[in-house]
Design an enzyme around this catalytic site. Structure first.
Site, PDB file in Angstrom:
ATOM      1  N   LYS A   1     -16.110 -13.413 -19.368  1.00  0.00           N
ATOM      2  CA  LYS A   1     -14.646 -13.705 -19.398  1.00  0.00           C
ATOM      3  C   LYS A   1     -14.043 -13.901 -20.654  1.00  0.00           C
ATOM      4  CE  LYS A   1     -11.413 -12.475 -16.328  1.00  0.00           C
ATOM      5  NZ  LYS A   1     -11.301 -10.900 -15.561  1.00  0.00           N
TER       6      LYS A   1
ATOM      7  N   ASP B   1      -6.734  -7.900 -18.513  1.00  0.00           N
ATOM      8  CA  ASP B   1      -6.538  -8.868 -17.209  1.00  0.00           C
ATOM      9  C   ASP B   1      -5.077  -9.165 -17.530  1.00  0.00           C
ATOM     10  OD1 ASP B   1      -8.331 -10.400 -15.174  1.00  0.00           O
ATOM     11  OD2 ASP B   1      -6.834 -11.919 -16.170  1.00  0.00           O
TER      12      ASP B   1
END
Length: 443
Positions: free
Chosen positions: A125, A165
Site C-alpha cells: 500500500k 484508492d
C-alpha cells in the site's frame, strides 16, 4: 502469555502510535490462535513475527509547485508488506489523514485480501498526505509527477503494481503512468486502474462495489435469503458506494441513503443513482446538491446515516466509520446483514456486537476484494496484450467473489466457528500465505 499475544504485545511496543495498524494486526492475529495451536512449526519459524513486519517501508518527500508559484512539500509512502505469493499489490491513497500507521494497516490487510482472490498477488500500500480536493489539474499533475519521480525506483510489473484508492482516480493514475513511462521508457502494466486507451480494464471502476454485492448475495443465498425487497443503506459516495448501490438495485433492493464527508441524503423512494453520478462523477460536488434533483429527499448534516432503519448496511467510506453505538442502532432497527465495502470501516466492538446479535457480518478483506481482483485481471490482460469485454471481466469477478465466500465459509466451519466470517476470512487468507512462506525458507 501465548504465542499470538506475545507477537501482538511486541508489535505494539515496536510500532508506537500506529493505532490503525495495531487494530488490524490484533484483529487478524487473535483469530489465528486456533491455527497456530494446530501448527507449532509456525512459532518455531517466527512466522507471525515475519508476517507483521513489512519487507520494506519507503518514506520520501514530494515537493511540488502550485499555480501561484508556491512550493509545497508532502510526505510520500510505499509499504511493501509481503510478496510470498506474488508481486506487491495495493492502492495509493491521497488524503490529509495518511500517515505511516494507516498505510501499514492497509498494506497488512491487503496481504490477506489478495490471497483470498486466488490470484498470485502479494500485499502492499502507499500514498501521501497530499489532498487533491480543490487542486487544479495542473497542480495534481505536478504532484503526481514528483511523487512518481521517487516511487518509480521501487515498483515494476513483476515487482510492485500500485493502483488507485481514496483520492486517486483515472486522472491521477494517468499522470502517474505518464511519468513512469517518461522516466523508465517502459510501457508495462506497472499501475492498474489505467484508462481504457492505454491498458486499462473494463469493469474496473465498478469492481469493488459490484464485488461487494456479489459476495453479499452469495452470503444471503447461503441462508435462503436475497437482496430482493430489502432496504439498504450505503455510506460513502465514491466508486465503491455508487456501484454497490447500482448492483444492489439491479438485484431488487432499494437503497434509501448515501453520504459523503459533509452530510447524508435520505430518499424513501430509492436513491436516484443517475443524479448521484452526475453530482459526484461529473460535477465533483457535494451530495447537498441532490435535493436539486429530488426535492422530496432529505439532506442532513447532523446525526449519522446509520440512524436510518435498513435490512442491509454497507459501510463503503473509510476506516472506523461505524462505531458500537451505530451498530446498536442498526441492530435495534432490525438489520440482518452488514458488508464492508471499505477497509476496516467497522470498529472491533461494533463488529463483535453484530456477531453477538446474529447479524451476518462480512469483513472487508473478503467482501471488498473485488477491486484488487479486477486489478489483477488487468495485470493479466496487460501481460497477454489482450483486452476482455465488460461481460468477460464481470463474469470472472463474480466467480472470484462467490469463490471467496465459499473459502471463508469453509474455513470458519473447519475451525468450529460457523458464520464467523472474520475468522474465516483471516484463516483462509493466512493459510495460503503461510504455506508459501514456509516453502520459501527463512527469507
Amino acid at each position: 502469555m501465548g504465542y499470538v499475544q506475545e507477537v501482538i504485545s511486541e508489535l505494539v511496543r515496536k510500532n508506537p502510535g500506529e493505532k490503525e495498524f495495531h487494530q488490524a494486526a490484533t484483529e487478524v492475529l487473535e483469530s489465528l490462535e486456533l491455527v497456530c495451536d494446530r501448527h507449532p512449526e509456525y512459532q518455531k519459524q517466527a512466522l507471525l513475527e515475519r508476517l507483521t513486519e513489512p519487507d520494506r517501508a519507503i518514506l520520501f518527500r514530494v515537493p511540488w509547485v502550485d499555480d501561484k508559484g508556491q512550493v509545497h512539500v508532502n510526505k510520500g509512502y510505499r509499504v511493501q508488506f509481503n510478496n510470498a505469493i506474488g508481486p506487491y499489490k495495493g492502492g495509493l491513497r491521497l488524503h490529509p489523514s495518511v500517515n505511516l500507521g494507516i498505510i501499514k494497516f492497509l498494506g497488512f490487510e491487503q496481504i490477506f485480501k489478495n490471497s483470498l482472490t486466488g490470484l498470485p498477488i502479494g500485499g502492499g500500500k502507499g500514498g501521501s498526505d497530499f489532498d487533491p480536493k480543490g487542486k487544479s489539474d495542473r497542480e495534481v499533475m505536478a504532484f503526481c509527477q514528483s511523487f512518481m519521480t521517487e516511487l518509480y525506483k521501487y515498483i515494476g510489473a513483476d515487482v510492485d503494481v500500485p493502483a488507485g484508492d481514496i483520492g486517486v482516480g483515472a486522472r491521477e493514475i494517468g499522470y502517474l503512468y505518464g511519468q513512469y513511462k517518461r522516466i523508465t521508457g517502459l510501457y508495462e502494466g506497472v499501475l492498474t486502474g489505467k484508462g481504457l486507451t492505454y491498458g486499462g480494464s473494463l469493469a474496473r471502476t465498478e469492481a469493488t462495489g459490484y464485488g461487494l454485492i456479489y459476495f453479499m448475495d452469495a452470503l444471503l443465498k447461503s441462508k435462503g435469503n436475497s437482496f430482493a425487497g430489502k432496504r439498504v443503506v450505503v455510506s460513502g459516495a465514491g466508486n465503491v458506494a455508487i456501484y454497490a448501490t447500482e448492483k444492489a438495485t439491479q438485484l431488487g433492493a432499494k437503497v434509501v441513503a448515501m453520504c459523503d464527508s459533509t452530510g447524508w441524503i435520505y430518499d424513501e423512494a430509492g436513491i436516484d443513482l443517475a443524479a448521484v453520478k452526475q453530482i459526484k462523477e461529473v460535477e465533483r460536488k457535494r451530495l447537498s446538491e441532490y435535493k436539486n434533483y429530488r426535492p422530496q429527499s432529505e439532506y442532513h448534516t447532523d446525526g449519522v446515516i446509520w440512524d436510518v432503519p435498513c435490512d442491509i448496511a454497507l459501510p463503503c467510506a473509510t476506516q472506523n466509520e461505524l462505531h458500537l453505538e451505530h451498530a446498536q442502532t442498526l441492530i435495534k432497527n432490525g438489520v440482518i446483514a452488514v458488508g464492508e465495502g471499505a477497509n476496516m470501516p467497522t470498529t472491533p466492538d461494533a463488529a463483535h456486537a453484530f456477531q453477538k446479535a446474529g447479524v451476518l457480518y462480512a469483513p472487508g478483506k473478503a467482501a471488498n476484494a473485488g477491486g484488487v481482483a479486477t486489478s489483477a485481471l488487468e495485470m493479466t490482460q496487460n501481460s497477454m496484450r489482450m483486452s476482455w469485454t465488460f461481460e468477460e471481466v464481470d463474469a470472472k469477478l463474480q466467480g472470484i467473489m462467490v469463490n471467496i465466500f465459499h473459502q471463508v465459509d469453509e474455513a470458519a466451519k473447519a475451525y468450529g466457528q460457523a458464520d464467523n466470517f472474520i475468522v474465516g476470512a483471516n484463516v483462509a487468507g493466512f493459510t495460503k500465505v503461510a504455506n508459501a512462506m514456509m516453502a520459501h525458507g527463512i527469507v
